[in-house]
Design a protein around this motif. Sequence first.
Motif, PDB file in Angstrom:
ATOM      1  N   GLY A  70      66.804  40.373  24.639  1.00  0.00           N
ATOM      2  CA  GLY A  70      66.829  41.097  25.880  1.00  0.00           C
ATOM      3  C   GLY A  70      65.706  41.620  26.592  1.00  0.00           C
ATOM      4  O   GLY A  70      65.264  41.354  27.710  1.00  0.00           O
ATOM      5  N   LEU A  71      64.809  42.071  25.695  1.00  0.00           N
ATOM      6  CA  LEU A  71      63.675  42.602  26.077  1.00  0.00           C
ATOM      7  C   LEU A  71      62.420  41.647  26.232  1.00  0.00           C
ATOM      8  O   LEU A  71      61.799  41.607  27.357  1.00  0.00           O
ATOM      9  N   LEU A  72      62.489  40.693  25.367  1.00  0.00           N
ATOM     10  CA  LEU A  72      61.705  39.477  25.667  1.00  0.00           C
ATOM     11  C   LEU A  72      62.165  38.670  26.980  1.00  0.00           C
ATOM     12  O   LEU A  72      61.039  38.384  27.700  1.00  0.00           O
ATOM     13  N   THR A  73      63.193  38.615  27.335  1.00  0.00           N
ATOM     14  CA  THR A  73      63.820  37.794  28.464  1.00  0.00           C
ATOM     15  C   THR A  73      63.381  38.600  29.621  1.00  0.00           C
ATOM     16  O   THR A  73      63.113  38.122  30.803  1.00  0.00           O
ATOM     17  N   SER A  74      63.570  39.879  29.750  1.00  0.00           N
ATOM     18  CA  SER A  74      63.269  40.839  30.852  1.00  0.00           C
ATOM     19  C   SER A  74      61.947  40.947  31.275  1.00  0.00           C
ATOM     20  O   SER A  74      61.519  41.040  32.158  1.00  0.00           O
ATOM     21  N   MET A  75      61.009  40.572  29.904  1.00  0.00           N
ATOM     22  CA  MET A  75      59.482  40.660  30.407  1.00  0.00           C
ATOM     23  C   MET A  75      58.960  39.120  30.834  1.00  0.00           C
ATOM     24  O   MET A  75      58.060  39.048  31.596  1.00  0.00           O
ATOM     25  N   CYS A  76      59.733  38.105  30.501  1.00  0.00           N
ATOM     26  CA  CYS A  76      59.195  36.786  30.815  1.00  0.00           C
ATOM     27  C   CYS A  76      59.914  36.321  32.265  1.00  0.00           C
ATOM     28  O   CYS A  76      59.339  35.422  32.554  1.00  0.00           O
ATOM     29  N   TYR A  77      60.943  36.830  32.405  1.00  0.00           N
ATOM     30  CA  TYR A  77      61.665  36.421  33.861  1.00  0.00           C
ATOM     31  C   TYR A  77      62.044  37.821  34.535  1.00  0.00           C
ATOM     32  O   TYR A  77      62.984  37.845  34.999  1.00  0.00           O
ATOM     33  N   PRO A  78      61.068  38.457  34.928  1.00  0.00           N
ATOM     34  CA  PRO A  78      61.225  39.777  35.651  1.00  0.00           C
ATOM     35  C   PRO A  78      61.857  39.709  36.868  1.00  0.00           C
ATOM     36  O   PRO A  78      62.239  40.817  37.225  1.00  0.00           O
ATOM     37  N   ASP A  79      61.432  38.746  37.667  1.00  0.00           N
ATOM     38  CA  ASP A  79      62.058  38.630  38.968  1.00  0.00           C
ATOM     39  C   ASP A  79      63.328  37.905  39.130  1.00  0.00           C
ATOM     40  O   ASP A  79      63.779  37.579  40.443  1.00  0.00           O
ATOM     41  N   ALA A  80      63.963  37.068  38.104  1.00  0.00           N
ATOM     42  CA  ALA A  80      65.132  36.449  38.176  1.00  0.00           C
ATOM     43  C   ALA A  80      66.403  37.429  38.579  1.00  0.00           C
ATOM     44  O   ALA A  80      66.528  38.676  38.225  1.00  0.00           O
ATOM     45  N   ALA A  81      67.253  36.892  39.358  1.00  0.00           N
ATOM     46  CA  ALA A  81      68.443  37.439  39.640  1.00  0.00           C
ATOM     47  C   ALA A  81      69.397  37.541  38.375  1.00  0.00           C
ATOM     48  O   ALA A  81      69.060  36.691  37.439  1.00  0.00           O
ATOM     49  N   ILE A 296      54.688  24.082  48.519  1.00  0.00           N
ATOM     50  CA  ILE A 296      54.825  23.827  47.374  1.00  0.00           C
ATOM     51  C   ILE A 296      53.530  24.770  46.464  1.00  0.00           C
ATOM     52  O   ILE A 296      53.836  25.284  45.562  1.00  0.00           O
ATOM     53  N   ASP A 297      52.499  25.199  47.130  1.00  0.00           N
ATOM     54  CA  ASP A 297      51.460  26.005  46.732  1.00  0.00           C
ATOM     55  C   ASP A 297      52.320  27.320  46.462  1.00  0.00           C
ATOM     56  O   ASP A 297      51.838  27.964  45.354  1.00  0.00           O
ATOM     57  N   ARG A 298      53.126  27.820  47.192  1.00  0.00           N
ATOM     58  CA  ARG A 298      53.638  29.329  46.706  1.00  0.00           C
ATOM     59  C   ARG A 298      54.493  28.990  45.585  1.00  0.00           C
ATOM     60  O   ARG A 298      54.578  29.946  44.852  1.00  0.00           O
ATOM     61  N   ASP A 299      55.468  27.924  45.634  1.00  0.00           N
ATOM     62  CA  ASP A 299      56.423  27.973  44.469  1.00  0.00           C
ATOM     63  C   ASP A 299      55.387  27.627  43.212  1.00  0.00           C
ATOM     64  O   ASP A 299      56.077  28.090  42.101  1.00  0.00           O
ATOM     65  N   LEU A 300      54.461  26.955  43.203  1.00  0.00           N
ATOM     66  CA  LEU A 300      53.798  26.725  41.955  1.00  0.00           C
ATOM     67  C   LEU A 300      53.115  28.000  41.517  1.00  0.00           C
ATOM     68  O   LEU A 300      53.003  28.225  40.224  1.00  0.00           O
ATOM     69  N   ALA A 301      52.576  28.843  42.369  1.00  0.00           N
ATOM     70  CA  ALA A 301      52.019  30.162  42.059  1.00  0.00           C
ATOM     71  C   ALA A 301      53.149  30.907  41.403  1.00  0.00           C
ATOM     72  O   ALA A 301      52.863  31.742  40.306  1.00  0.00           O
ATOM     73  N   ILE A 302      54.348  31.046  41.626  1.00  0.00           N
ATOM     74  CA  ILE A 302      55.243  31.441  41.125  1.00  0.00           C
ATOM     75  C   ILE A 302      55.532  31.163  39.761  1.00  0.00           C
ATOM     76  O   ILE A 302      55.590  31.833  38.702  1.00  0.00           O
ATOM     77  N   TYR A 303      55.638  29.774  39.508  1.00  0.00           N
ATOM     78  CA  TYR A 303      55.941  29.317  38.457  1.00  0.00           C
ATOM     79  C   TYR A 303      54.595  29.434  37.339  1.00  0.00           C
ATOM     80  O   TYR A 303      54.910  29.865  36.145  1.00  0.00           O
ATOM     81  N   ILE A 304      53.392  29.517  37.793  1.00  0.00           N
ATOM     82  CA  ILE A 304      52.429  29.939  36.768  1.00  0.00           C
ATOM     83  C   ILE A 304      52.326  31.198  36.629  1.00  0.00           C
ATOM     84  O   ILE A 304      51.983  31.786  35.679  1.00  0.00           O
ATOM     85  N   ASP A 305      52.684  32.117  37.565  1.00  0.00           N
ATOM     86  CA  ASP A 305      52.948  33.518  37.294  1.00  0.00           C
ATOM     87  C   ASP A 305      54.067  33.734  36.255  1.00  0.00           C
ATOM     88  O   ASP A 305      53.937  34.602  35.240  1.00  0.00           O
ATOM     89  N   GLY A 306      54.923  32.981  36.105  1.00  0.00           N
ATOM     90  CA  GLY A 306      55.866  32.923  34.798  1.00  0.00           C
ATOM     91  C   GLY A 306      55.321  32.606  33.783  1.00  0.00           C
ATOM     92  O   GLY A 306      55.803  33.016  32.730  1.00  0.00           O
ATOM     93  N   LEU A 307      54.158  31.671  33.742  1.00  0.00           N
ATOM     94  CA  LEU A 307      53.765  31.310  32.512  1.00  0.00           C
ATOM     95  C   LEU A 307      53.077  32.522  31.945  1.00  0.00           C
ATOM     96  O   LEU A 307      52.875  33.026  30.723  1.00  0.00           O
ATOM     97  N   ALA A 308      52.330  33.211  32.898  1.00  0.00           N
ATOM     98  CA  ALA A 308      51.393  34.602  32.777  1.00  0.00           C
ATOM     99  C   ALA A 308      52.538  35.507  32.028  1.00  0.00           C
ATOM    100  O   ALA A 308      52.071  36.245  31.017  1.00  0.00           O
ATOM    101  N   ASN A 309      53.673  35.732  32.634  1.00  0.00           N
ATOM    102  CA  ASN A 309      54.759  36.629  32.117  1.00  0.00           C
ATOM    103  C   ASN A 309      54.838  36.231  30.756  1.00  0.00           C
ATOM    104  O   ASN A 309      55.161  37.075  29.731  1.00  0.00           O
ATOM    105  N   TRP A 310      55.081  35.005  30.404  1.00  0.00           N
ATOM    106  CA  TRP A 310      55.674  34.670  28.932  1.00  0.00           C
ATOM    107  C   TRP A 310      54.334  34.820  28.112  1.00  0.00           C
ATOM    108  O   TRP A 310      54.389  35.352  26.911  1.00  0.00           O
ATOM    109  N   ILE A 311      53.056  34.730  28.450  1.00  0.00           N
ATOM    110  CA  ILE A 311      51.956  35.190  27.581  1.00  0.00           C
ATOM    111  C   ILE A 311      51.997  36.507  27.436  1.00  0.00           C
ATOM    112  O   ILE A 311      51.774  37.064  25.937  1.00  0.00           O
ATOM    113  N   VAL A 312      51.990  37.457  28.146  1.00  0.00           N
ATOM    114  CA  VAL A 312      51.687  38.897  27.977  1.00  0.00           C
ATOM    115  C   VAL A 312      53.019  39.738  27.537  1.00  0.00           C
ATOM    116  O   VAL A 312      52.948  40.156  26.572  1.00  0.00           O
ATOM    117  N   GLY A 313      54.270  38.959  27.976  1.00  0.00           N
ATOM    118  CA  GLY A 313      55.543  39.472  27.447  1.00  0.00           C
ATOM    119  C   GLY A 313      55.771  39.064  25.895  1.00  0.00           C
ATOM    120  O   GLY A 313      56.197  39.845  25.060  1.00  0.00           O
TER     121      GLY A 313
END
Length: 345
Positions: A70-81, A296-313
């Motif tokens: 649950g901690l990993l999930t909360s750090m990797c997908y912090p903006d999810a509903a 598309i650029d806005r959505d892609l930026a969110i996706y790339i931010d999600g990859l960064a969340n996975w790296i640090v999380g």
Amino acid sequence: MSPAASSSSSSKQAMGPTKIILPDLVSHCNFPLRHSRHRKQITSETKRWLFKGANLIGRARDKFHGLKAGLLTSMCYPDAAYPQLRLCNDFLTYLFHLDNLSDDMDNRGTRSVANVVLNSLYHPRSYQSPERIGKMTRDYYRRMILTASPGAQRRFIETFDFFFQSVTQQALDRASGVIPDLESYIALRRDTSGCKPCWALIEYANNLDIPDEVMDHPAVRSLGEAANDLVTWSNDIFSYNVEQSKGDTHNMIPVVMHQEGLDLQSAVEFVGDMCKQSIDRFVEEQRYLPSWGPKIDRDLAIYIDGLANWIVGSLHWSFDSERYFGKDGRQVKSTRVVNLLPRRR
């Protein structure tokens, strides 16, 4: 020197190293670490889901709590509903416990598990399997397809299919004692990690609908690969101690020792440098993204931010979880010293 002292000295040399020093990957990663406010709720709900229909007590229950998925999930997908975050946590927990969940099957081979899981994904409404792993797969995927874009659904299934193909090859390598060359290992490990379906869940968790031609662009694929490499290679460093105690050689550190002729600590540093380079690569390659227009650029930026969340999380979670360092994770994070476990007989 007395004969006794000489004998003691040669005995210590024969034993090999007793500890390793981890590379400082946390300090090399400058991405912000964030948490979802739904962490506690998803943890309790996933626990109920995972243990439903199974009398999991003692070690299995302790393993769940020590994992801290649950901690990993909360750090990797912090903006999810909440509904999306809950499904992501169900999947990650299920992925970590896949071996345990398939214990009730007649044939416990990887191909048999893959057959049940993939049929449950490709045919969620028509395929019926009595095995618990099949029921759980159908359950989370039926929830996923309610809101996931067609592209995210397809990428999730295809990459999970690759995962099973690669773990089958990994099992064959283990059984035959094969230590692959580094290039072959990297290619296989990118699929055995299970990261790729988790990248599809970034799309799902953030309600993204990114066109296939964007997701298939070399620059976007390269970013996903860099994130996968960091998560995977750092995991090989963190899990090495437990794996070497079981005699498991399917890890980048033994691969590097074998190919490059390095001692253990030098191999740890070699892989650590590769991890740092993968973070640098992730940062650098964002410069080469083309533009596909504002939406598309806005959505892609969110996706790339999600990859960064996975790296640090994933880096921080590896020390909070008990999976790699037991109760000593915080101390190891501070000192970076890992005392090697004895080999199991």
